[in-house]
Write an enzyme that holds these catalytic residues in place. Structure first.
Site, PDB file in Angstrom:
ATOM      1  N   HIS B  81     -26.231  27.466 -19.490  1.00  0.00           N
ATOM      2  CA  HIS B  81     -27.233  26.458 -19.146  1.00  0.00           C
ATOM      3  C   HIS B  81     -28.075  27.013 -17.992  1.00  0.00           C
ATOM      4  CE1 HIS B  81     -25.035  22.724 -20.990  1.00  0.00           C
ATOM      5  NE2 HIS B  81     -25.005  23.764 -21.790  1.00  0.00           N
ATOM      6  N   GLU B  83     -28.884  25.933 -15.090  1.00  0.00           N
ATOM      7  CA  GLU B  83     -28.322  25.826 -13.739  1.00  0.00           C
ATOM      8  C   GLU B  83     -27.296  26.926 -13.475  1.00  0.00           C
ATOM      9  OE1 GLU B  83     -28.542  23.396 -16.005  1.00  0.00           O
ATOM     10  OE2 GLU B  83     -28.852  21.421 -15.097  1.00  0.00           O
ATOM     11  N   CYS B 116     -25.732  18.456 -16.816  1.00  0.00           N
ATOM     12  CA  CYS B 116     -24.649  17.987 -17.690  1.00  0.00           C
ATOM     13  C   CYS B 116     -23.338  18.029 -16.901  1.00  0.00           C
ATOM     14  CB  CYS B 116     -24.543  18.860 -18.941  1.00  0.00           C
ATOM     15  SG  CYS B 116     -23.700  20.443 -18.668  1.00  0.00           S
ATOM     16  N   CYS B 119     -22.490  21.585 -15.476  1.00  0.00           N
ATOM     17  CA  CYS B 119     -23.349  22.059 -14.386  1.00  0.00           C
ATOM     18  C   CYS B 119     -23.156  21.207 -13.136  1.00  0.00           C
ATOM     19  CB  CYS B 119     -24.801  22.074 -14.839  1.00  0.00           C
ATOM     20  SG  CYS B 119     -25.078  23.246 -16.191  1.00  0.00           S
TER      21      CYS B 119
END
Lengths: 194, 194
Positions: B81, B83, B116, B119
């Protein structure tokens, strides 16, 4: 002028490959957990990271796909918990970001301690169908590790996404590794909080 | 015979370095968010991953440390992801797993969509002191992405660990990128659930 590397990598400890070769596929979950806990112990003995290990196996055969250990301090990256390492290796090795796609053999993640908030969140995205844990959150907290904020019923957060959970598998054995790490003055690498 | 790679790596898209060079340090949070959202849009246009970007900046100066984009489908790893990518690059670049250690300049993570569960869990371990977000969880869910299970009060889970949170920064702009991705039939890469 701004610059950042275009490739990011991390390295596994030298001892890990030979260690993994000693594993014989085993359909007994406790035996697979014994192997994972032994890896966490070796990671402490070799001073290559925190007292945690995790591995991805085929659920039905117990075939080992990947073995990861905690590499936060030695590789200098806070995301490198054992679970993240094991999942990343398994996905690289099998060439997919979804270990649970329909064509795949079902996979599981076996980890020596219950996952922290980050690793818990990573599990549904990985596609594993089963998670097994040994030491409890409170065992990790008892020796100074922060497990992070987790949903109130973290097991249900996995089962509702199709991931079965088995806890307390060889818990005492995993706890003894946590205790040993602390006795050796192992680093508790929680970030500083102002 | 068991084998796994001893080094795991992932590559950033070719366009990213030049794109980052256009950024001028800016103490205005909205301008920094504009830059991050523009990166998420470019990631969609270039077909190099999901409609998400994130970056690490120095809090006080707005100096850019790292820029990450979602690479799940293109690099074949579910952990990638935006992040996670931005935090990993920043830590590699600065040579520390703790971006918040006492000697360090305070750092922040600016992300085009609320994190999410994975993260969110990664943020306290990274050492950033401030997180800013644009699109809301419900905006991501509205176009089909699963944000995962998060603690009931996820903002409080960060503030209690010394991380300030700013939400709804340029939300509409980030939402338009999510919408564009869906219009282009972008992949929703949630794992299959049996």
């Amino acid at each position: 002028m701004f610059f950042q590397p275009s490739r990011i990598s991390f390295d596994l400890p030298d001892w890990l490959e030979d260690f993994s070769k000693n594993y014989v596929s085993n359909p007994d979950l406790n035996k697979r957990m014994d192997f994972v806990i032994a890896a966490s112990k070796r990671n402490v003995e070799q001073n290559t990271g925190g007292p945690f290990a995790a591995a991805v196996f085929e659920v039905n055969t117990g075939k080992l796909i990947s073995l990861g250990v905690n590499l936060v301090t030695t590789q200098g990256m806070s995301i490198l918990h054992a679970e993240i390492v094991a999942l990343a290796i398994a996905q690289r090795k099998l060439g997919t970001y979804d270990l649970g796609k329909e064509s795949a053999i079902p996979h599981e993640l076996i980890t020596s301690t219950e996952p922290c908030g980050m690793c818990l969140g990573a599990i549904p995205w990985s596609g594993v169908r089963h998670v097994a844990t040994a030491a409890r959150d409170e065992d990790a907290r008892a020796v100074g590790f922060d497990e992070g904020a987790k949903p109130e019923d973290w097991i249900q957060s996995l089962t509702s996404r199709g991931v079965k959970v088995s806890t307390n598998i060889e818990r005492e054995s995993a706890c003894s590794v946590l205790q040993r790490y602390i006795k050796n003055n192992g680093s508790i690498y929680n970030p500083e909080v102002s």
